[in-house]
Scaffold this motif. Structure first.
Motif, PDB file in Angstrom:
ATOM      1  N   ALA A   1       0.848  -1.189   0.000  1.00 54.84           N
ATOM      2  CA  ALA A   1       0.000   0.000   0.000  1.00 54.84           C
ATOM      3  C   ALA A   1       0.889   1.247   0.000  1.00 54.84           C
ATOM      4  O   ALA A   1       2.018   1.210   0.500  1.00 54.84           O
ATOM      5  CB  ALA A   1      -0.897  -0.003   1.230  1.00 54.84           C
ATOM      6  N   VAL A   2       0.377   2.317  -0.593  1.00 57.59           N
ATOM      7  CA  VAL A   2       1.132   3.572  -0.673  1.00 57.59           C
ATOM      8  C   VAL A   2       0.259   4.735  -0.210  1.00 57.59           C
ATOM      9  O   VAL A   2      -0.931   4.784  -0.519  1.00 57.59           O
ATOM     10  CB  VAL A   2       1.620   3.841  -2.128  1.00 57.59           C
ATOM     11  N   SER A   3       0.883   5.659   0.530  1.00 58.45           N
ATOM     12  CA  SER A   3       0.184   6.848   1.004  1.00 58.45           C
ATOM     13  C   SER A   3       1.099   8.050   0.796  1.00 58.45           C
ATOM     14  O   SER A   3       2.296   7.965   1.051  1.00 58.45           O
ATOM     15  CB  SER A   3      -0.108   6.652   2.494  1.00 58.45           C
ATOM     16  N   ALA A   4       0.552   9.169   0.309  1.00 57.17           N
ATOM     17  CA  ALA A   4       1.381  10.366   0.089  1.00 57.17           C
ATOM     18  C   ALA A   4       0.628  11.620   0.510  1.00 57.17           C
ATOM     19  O   ALA A   4      -0.559  11.747   0.234  1.00 57.17           O
ATOM     20  CB  ALA A   4       1.767  10.471  -1.392  1.00 57.17           C
TER      21      ALA A   4
ATOM     22  N   LYS B   1      -2.115  -0.585  -6.133  1.00 59.29           N
ATOM     23  CA  LYS B   1      -3.440  -1.106  -5.787  1.00 59.29           C
ATOM     24  C   LYS B   1      -4.126  -0.371  -4.638  1.00 59.29           C
ATOM     25  O   LYS B   1      -5.272   0.039  -4.756  1.00 59.29           O
ATOM     26  CB  LYS B   1      -3.340  -2.605  -5.466  1.00 59.29           C
ATOM     27  N   ASN B   2      -3.404  -0.195  -3.537  1.00 59.80           N
ATOM     28  CA  ASN B   2      -4.013   0.455  -2.377  1.00 59.80           C
ATOM     29  C   ASN B   2      -3.328   1.789  -2.137  1.00 59.80           C
ATOM     30  O   ASN B   2      -2.280   1.855  -1.512  1.00 59.80           O
ATOM     31  CB  ASN B   2      -3.896  -0.459  -1.156  1.00 59.80           C
ATOM     32  N   LEU B   3      -3.953   2.820  -2.690  1.00 61.12           N
ATOM     33  CA  LEU B   3      -3.289   4.121  -2.780  1.00 61.12           C
ATOM     34  C   LEU B   3      -4.134   5.206  -2.125  1.00 61.12           C
ATOM     35  O   LEU B   3      -5.348   5.262  -2.333  1.00 61.12           O
ATOM     36  CB  LEU B   3      -3.081   4.436  -4.273  1.00 61.12           C
ATOM     37  N   SER B   4      -3.483   6.066  -1.341  1.00 58.81           N
ATOM     38  CA  SER B   4      -4.240   7.212  -0.818  1.00 58.81           C
ATOM     39  C   SER B   4      -3.372   8.460  -0.768  1.00 58.81           C
ATOM     40  O   SER B   4      -2.155   8.398  -0.582  1.00 58.81           O
ATOM     41  CB  SER B   4      -4.828   6.906   0.549  1.00 58.81           C
TER      42      SER B   4
ATOM     43  N   ARG C   1     -10.741  -0.089   2.901  1.00 55.10           N
ATOM     44  CA  ARG C   1     -10.442  -0.244   1.463  1.00 55.10           C
ATOM     45  C   ARG C   1      -9.157   0.482   1.089  1.00 55.10           C
ATOM     46  O   ARG C   1      -8.334  -0.036   0.335  1.00 55.10           O
ATOM     47  CB  ARG C   1     -11.596   0.309   0.625  1.00 55.10           C
ATOM     48  N   ALA C   2      -8.991   1.697   1.631  1.00 56.02           N
ATOM     49  CA  ALA C   2      -7.797   2.491   1.299  1.00 56.02           C
ATOM     50  C   ALA C   2      -6.524   1.764   1.732  1.00 56.02           C
ATOM     51  O   ALA C   2      -5.499   1.846   1.071  1.00 56.02           O
ATOM     52  CB  ALA C   2      -7.880   3.856   1.967  1.00 56.02           C
ATOM     53  N   LEU C   3      -6.626   1.044   2.846  1.00 50.52           N
ATOM     54  CA  LEU C   3      -5.442   0.353   3.368  1.00 50.52           C
ATOM     55  C   LEU C   3      -5.321  -1.077   2.827  1.00 50.52           C
ATOM     56  O   LEU C   3      -4.381  -1.788   3.156  1.00 50.52           O
ATOM     57  CB  LEU C   3      -5.487   0.335   4.899  1.00 50.52           C
ATOM     58  N   GLY C   4      -6.295  -1.483   2.009  1.00 49.89           N
ATOM     59  CA  GLY C   4      -6.239  -2.819   1.412  1.00 49.89           C
ATOM     60  C   GLY C   4      -6.602  -3.928   2.384  1.00 49.89           C
ATOM     61  O   GLY C   4      -6.051  -5.026   2.317  1.00 49.89           O
ATOM     62  N   LEU C   5      -7.525  -3.652   3.304  1.00 50.87           N
ATOM     63  CA  LEU C   5      -7.887  -4.645   4.321  1.00 50.87           C
ATOM     64  C   LEU C   5      -9.306  -5.171   4.085  1.00 50.87           C
ATOM     65  O   LEU C   5     -10.025  -4.683   3.207  1.00 50.87           O
ATOM     66  CB  LEU C   5      -7.780  -4.008   5.710  1.00 50.87           C
TER      67      LEU C   5
END
Ligand code: MCF
Ligand code: FE
Length: 407
Positions: free
Chosen positions: A206-209, A256-259, A354-358
């Motif tokens: 997962a990616v967060s920026a 896939k799991n991006l915020s 969903r954002a964290l892919g859980l």
């Protein structure tokens, strides 16, 4: 197998189903959700944990964005203007980080649990918060931060980041999931960005920026001017931003799991791009008010799902999700109070998941059994009003269930 029942079960499912006198059957996953009457008939031999009058059961809250390493701040950092905040962080960072001991972070995590949080997206700059996160029953998506805009430092910074990520991977489990945080478009060099995103793609992380949090950031990224120019000249001998906002966003394909966090100053085109990337927006209403006197315009998000994050105590006076939900409810006073309360509860549960892919954030068959229960001060007549009353009146929870266990 366990069963719990409450006066109200708020499922946060697709249909916003709320069950009066509902019960939930679960092991580590949710097995069945129905009225207490039906569940009693179907499972006559299993003891039911029947919660008291005015009890509410709902999915555990998901704080999608928090910086635990900044947990020692209360009266140190400057608020009201991003540039003043940034300078105060630079000035006090070391002392703040040193004061945020493992014990302090563990205390904060316990308090977060008491205030309803069962999952966090932890942005970690140094991995000083890894041990408290691993030890806590709270599920953690552990975002190792990539930061650095100076070309001659990139190799060192990338190596350091990979070390932290590899170390985090050693602790990987069902409740501790390593991931990648890109600090921001102004602080991450395109090479560093490209390499870390390749890593995220290859390893399905997962990616967060952070993205367009302040006017100062907007002026710097679009026009290479404003107070950031002074900052970058003084500290980094840099006169131009390393990426334009759209160039930055263009790098995030196939994650896939991006915020993206904040997005207060994002343009319509930026938001269109964020939508096409299938990304989520972490909304941190208190942080935006304190650092920037600004607010995300939720009506501009259209179909982009948003989540709720407290950000760190570097930009908030509380890590309680219920405090944050109350702030969001008050700040967005133009929204219908009941519709928006319902939307906020979903933002803080299923959207965060969903954002964290859980596989969490809903009380529905086959989802992880992460639930909280608490007690309202009095009876509720109209089911329509329930989400609003929950947000207004809940400070602490009575029970926390994570992965089917009372913790
Ligand atoms: O989210 C808030 C405000 N925006 C950016 N960064 C941070 C925030 N709280 C802590 N940070 C950290 C960030 O992770 O500040 C450090 C980074 O490591 C220095 S750059 C402002
Ligand atoms: Fe942040």
């Amino acid at each position: 197998m366990k069963i719990i029942s409450a006066n109200w079960v708020i499922t946060c499912d697709e249909n916003n189903r709320i069950i009066k006198n509902g019960a939930v059957v679960f092991d580590d996953k949710i097995i069945e959700v129905d009225s207490l009457l039906e569940i009693e008939k179907k499972y006559p031999n299993i003891e039911i944990n029947k919660l008291d009058k005015n009890s509410v059961l709902m999915p555990g809250l998901i704080n999608s964005h928090v910086h635990l390493e900044f947990s020692s701040n209360t009266t140190t950092l400057k608020y009201g203007n991003f540039y003043s905040w940034l300078n105060s962080v630079i000035k006090h960072r070391e002392e703040l980080i040193n004061k945020a001991t493992k014990e302090l972070i563990s205390t904060k995590l316990s308090r977060m649990k008491k205030t309803g949080t069962t999952t966090i997206g932890a942005i970690s700059s140094y991995s000083f918060d890894i041990e408290p996160c691993v030890k806590s029953p709270i599920n953690t998506v552990f975002f190792c931060e990539v930061i650095g805009s100076k070309a001659d430092m990139i190799d060192t910074l990338f190596a350091d980041f990979k070390n932290r990520l590899n170390n985090a991977k050693k602790y990987a489990s069902k409740s501790f999931i390593p991931a990648i945080a890109i600090h921001s478009p102004y602080s991450v060099h395109p090479f560093l960005l490209r390499e870390s995103l390749n890593l995220a793609r290859n390893e399905n992380l997962a990616v967060s920026a952070h993205f367009l949090e302040s006017k100062e950031e907007f002026d710097w990224l679009h026009k290479d001017e404003g107070s950031f120019l002074e900052f970058f000249k003084n500290f980094l001998n840099q006169e131009k931003a390393v990426s334009k906002p759209m160039e930055f966003l263009n790098q995030f394909t196939n994650i896939k799991n991006l915020s993206f966090t904040h997005c207060v100053e994002a343009s319509e085109r930026d938001l269109e791009k964020i939508k096409n990337l299938g990304a989520n927006i972490n909304h941190c209403v208190t942080s935006n008010r304190l650092l920037n006197n600004s607010k995300l315009d939720l009506s501009k998000l259209k179909d982009i799902p948003f989540t709720i994050g407290t950000d760190g105590l570097s930009s908030n006076n509380s890590l309680s999700m219920f405090d944050e939900l109350r702030n969001a409810l008050m700040a967005h006073y133009d929204k219908n109070i009941n519709d928006f309360s319902r939307m906020l509860l979903k933002a803080a549960t299923i959207n965060g998941s969903r954002a964290l892919g859980l596989n969490k954030g809903v009380i529905e068959n086959e989802f992880d059994a992460d639930m909280i229960s608490f007690t309202l001060p009095d009876e509720v007549e109209d089911i329509e009003d329930l989400p609003m009353y929950v947000i207004l009146h809940t400070k602490f929870v009575d029970n926390t269930i994570i992965g089917g266990e009372y913790v």
